[in-house]
Design an enzyme around this catalytic site. Structure first.
Site, PDB file in Angstrom:
ATOM      1  CG  LEU A   1     -10.734   7.668  10.482  1.00 52.12           C
ATOM      2  CD1 LEU A   1     -11.809   7.067   9.581  1.00 52.12           C
ATOM      3  CD2 LEU A   1     -10.933   7.210  11.919  1.00 52.12           C
TER       4      LEU A   1
ATOM      5  N   GLY B   1      -6.003   3.588  10.071  1.00 53.68           N
ATOM      6  CA  GLY B   1      -6.322   2.174  10.122  1.00 53.68           C
ATOM      7  C   GLY B   1      -7.443   1.909  11.104  1.00 53.68           C
TER       8      GLY B   1
ATOM      9  CG  ASP C   1      -6.736  -0.177   6.499  1.00 51.98           C
ATOM     10  OD1 ASP C   1      -5.521  -0.471   6.511  1.00 51.98           O
ATOM     11  OD2 ASP C   1      -7.145   0.974   6.249  1.00 51.98           O
TER      12      ASP C   1
ATOM     13  CG  ASP D   1     -14.508   0.613  11.203  1.00 48.22           C
ATOM     14  OD1 ASP D   1     -15.234   1.234  10.404  1.00 48.22           O
ATOM     15  OD2 ASP D   1     -13.368   1.001  11.533  1.00 48.22           O
TER      16      ASP D   1
ATOM     17  CG  HIS E   1      -4.043   6.284   0.149  1.00 46.76           C
ATOM     18  ND1 HIS E   1      -4.438   6.984   1.269  1.00 46.76           N
ATOM     19  CD2 HIS E   1      -3.925   4.987   0.545  1.00 46.76           C
ATOM     20  CE1 HIS E   1      -4.535   6.152   2.296  1.00 46.76           C
ATOM     21  NE2 HIS E   1      -4.238   4.932   1.889  1.00 46.76           N
TER      22      HIS E   1
ATOM     23  NE  ARG F   1     -21.373  21.353 -10.104  1.00 49.70           N
ATOM     24  CZ  ARG F   1     -22.194  21.781  -9.146  1.00 49.70           C
ATOM     25  NH1 ARG F   1     -23.507  21.659  -9.286  1.00 49.70           N
ATOM     26  NH2 ARG F   1     -21.715  22.322  -8.056  1.00 49.70           N
TER      27      ARG F   1
ATOM     28  CG  HIS G   1      -8.821   2.134   2.297  1.00 53.29           C
ATOM     29  ND1 HIS G   1      -8.755   3.219   1.453  1.00 53.29           N
ATOM     30  CD2 HIS G   1      -7.582   2.025   2.862  1.00 53.29           C
ATOM     31  CE1 HIS G   1      -7.552   3.740   1.503  1.00 53.29           C
ATOM     32  NE2 HIS G   1      -6.822   3.034   2.347  1.00 53.29           N
TER      33      HIS G   1
ATOM     34  CD  GLU H   1      -2.878   1.257   2.303  1.00 58.43           C
ATOM     35  OE1 GLU H   1      -3.850   2.026   2.215  1.00 58.43           O
ATOM     36  OE2 GLU H   1      -2.663   0.558   3.310  1.00 58.43           O
TER      37      GLU H   1
ATOM     38  CD  GLN I   1      -0.277   4.653   3.199  1.00 56.32           C
ATOM     39  OE1 GLN I   1       0.890   4.418   2.917  1.00 56.32           O
ATOM     40  NE2 GLN I   1      -1.110   3.713   3.598  1.00 56.32           N
TER      41      GLN I   1
END
Length: 395
Positions: A315, A317, A282, A256, A203, A235, A224, A137, A149
């Site tokens: 967030l 994970g 994740d 979750d 991402h 649009r 995810h 990832e 990340q």
């Protein structure tokens, strides 16, 4: 290795249109499933057979396959140690997971390479989940949708770098999350497909036309769903809209109740259908541990009430367990338990090309199964016909 026969309760086989037996049996010999059917499996018993009788209101399902998991139970793939991988593999059966992709995060190239080499060198111990490959990832992602990340290690997609990692991994890289709109994104996707790895869009800040181009280049999955991507807009459909509309793309779901609103889970399932949804966790290091201070990719993470975040609230994970993802999927979407099990077992196994041995209960496949209560809790889990989780006084 002794043969076992599992009887009592319900049994869900797991494949599309799967069979559900109210009083079924599962026979396993030498770590492989030999038969599945209705009754007590008497024809598959001998004097050495171990009889496992599950509670009448329990359900036997195939072991879950998690294709996106960074860590749990105090360990992380990026720890780059044998002990970390063994901690994960030994504890995952407690949530019904019997196979998983060790997932890296955006980091220094040498750290990613060390993590890859550590997975390749790992030798499975008895009675634990199997590492069936790697999910890379990042670092080939869009900095504007980086999520948790680390920004400083994000780079443009690179076929030469990926080739080096593919060679290091000796065929174990099954999935790579990347941003297709970045320079060389199409070339990376085409290369991954040629090597048997799934290019998974994530991402990413791609617009819809770039999503179409990504599919044409070989992209076949979205990482995810809804998280770390250009959202759906009336649009500009963006990554989220493309994920829902483009038939070539399967989607990962973190169910979750934190990463995706329950009604948006339902929308995704209704749009894509059971066959194209993959339940993932994740999860990060803190899974299975109390709230507190942890880390992910060298960044401080706070876990409070089951919510893992960076200091800015991003967030980082999850602490989700796969059996809870299955129960939540049923509650949020209204799908059947059979459909949720398919999304957690068969679909991910098929996606990474291991459905000949994992993902459903069928003769010839590995003797991986878990037993759930009607509330979705795990009673016990078997890997290759050996109990990997369950109380000592359980069968």
């Amino acid at each position: 290795m002794a043969s076992i026969v599992v009887t009592g309760g319900q049994l869900i086989t797991g494949e599309p249109g799967c069979r559900k037996y109210d009083k079924g049996f599962l026979a396993i010999d030498n770590g492989k499933i030999t038969a599945v059917g209705v009754g007590d499996g008497a024809d598959y018993k001998n004097k050495d057979t171990v009889q496992i009788t599950v509670p009448a209101d329990a359900v036997v399902v195939p072991g879950f396959v998690d294709v996106h998991i960074h860590g749990g139970y105090g360990a992380d793939v990026m720890d780059r140690t044998k002990d970390a991988l063994q901690t994960m593999a030994a504890n995952l059966p407690a949530e019904g997971t019997t196979a998983f992709l060790a997932t890296t995060i955006t980091q220094k190239h040498e750290d990613i390479e060390a993590a890859i080499e550590n997975v390749v060198a790992y030798r499975r111990a008895d009675k634990e989940a199997e590492i069936v490959g790697l999910h890379i990832e990042g670092p080939f992602i869009n900095e504007t949708k980086k999520g948790a990340q680390p920004l400083e290690y994000i780079v443009e997609p690179s076929v030469p770098i990926m080739k080096k990692w593919i060679d290091l991994a000796k065929g174990m890289i099954k999935q790579v999350t990347y941003a297709p709109e970045k320079r060389n994104g199409s070339e990376l996707a085409a290369y991954l497909r040629s090597e048997g790895a799934n290019p998974s869009i994530g991402h990413s800040d791609a617009v819809y036309t770039e999503m179409e181009q990504a599919v044409a280049a070989g992209a076949n999955q979205v990482t995810h769903m809804y998280n770390g991507m250009r959202p759906l807009h009336h649009r500009e459909p963006g990554v989220a809209g493309g994920a829902l509309l483009l038939d070539e793309l399967d989607i990962e779901l973190i169910v979750d109740g934190i990463h995706i609103h329950p009604e948006m889970v339902k929308l995704a399932w209704k749009a894509k259908g059971t066959d194209q949804c993959l339940l993932i966790t994740d999860s990060m290091r803190a899974k299975g541990l109390p709230d507190g201070a942890y880390d992910l990719g060298g960044q401080d993470v706070s876990v409070n009430g089951g919510r893992a975040t960076l200091s800015d609230g991003t967030l980082a994970g999850s602490v989700l367990q796969m059996n809870k993802a299955v129960a939540n999927m049923v509650a949020y979407s209204g799908c059947s338990l059979e459909q949720a099990v398919q999304m957690a077992s068969y679909n991910p196994a098929k996606k990474i090309g291991i459905d000949a041995k994992k993902g459903s209960l069928a003769p010839g496949k590995d003797g991986d199964f878990t037993v759930l209560t009607k509330e979705g809790d795990v009673l016990y889990t078997y890997c290759l016909g050996k109990k990997a989780y369950g109380k000592e006084d359980d069968v």
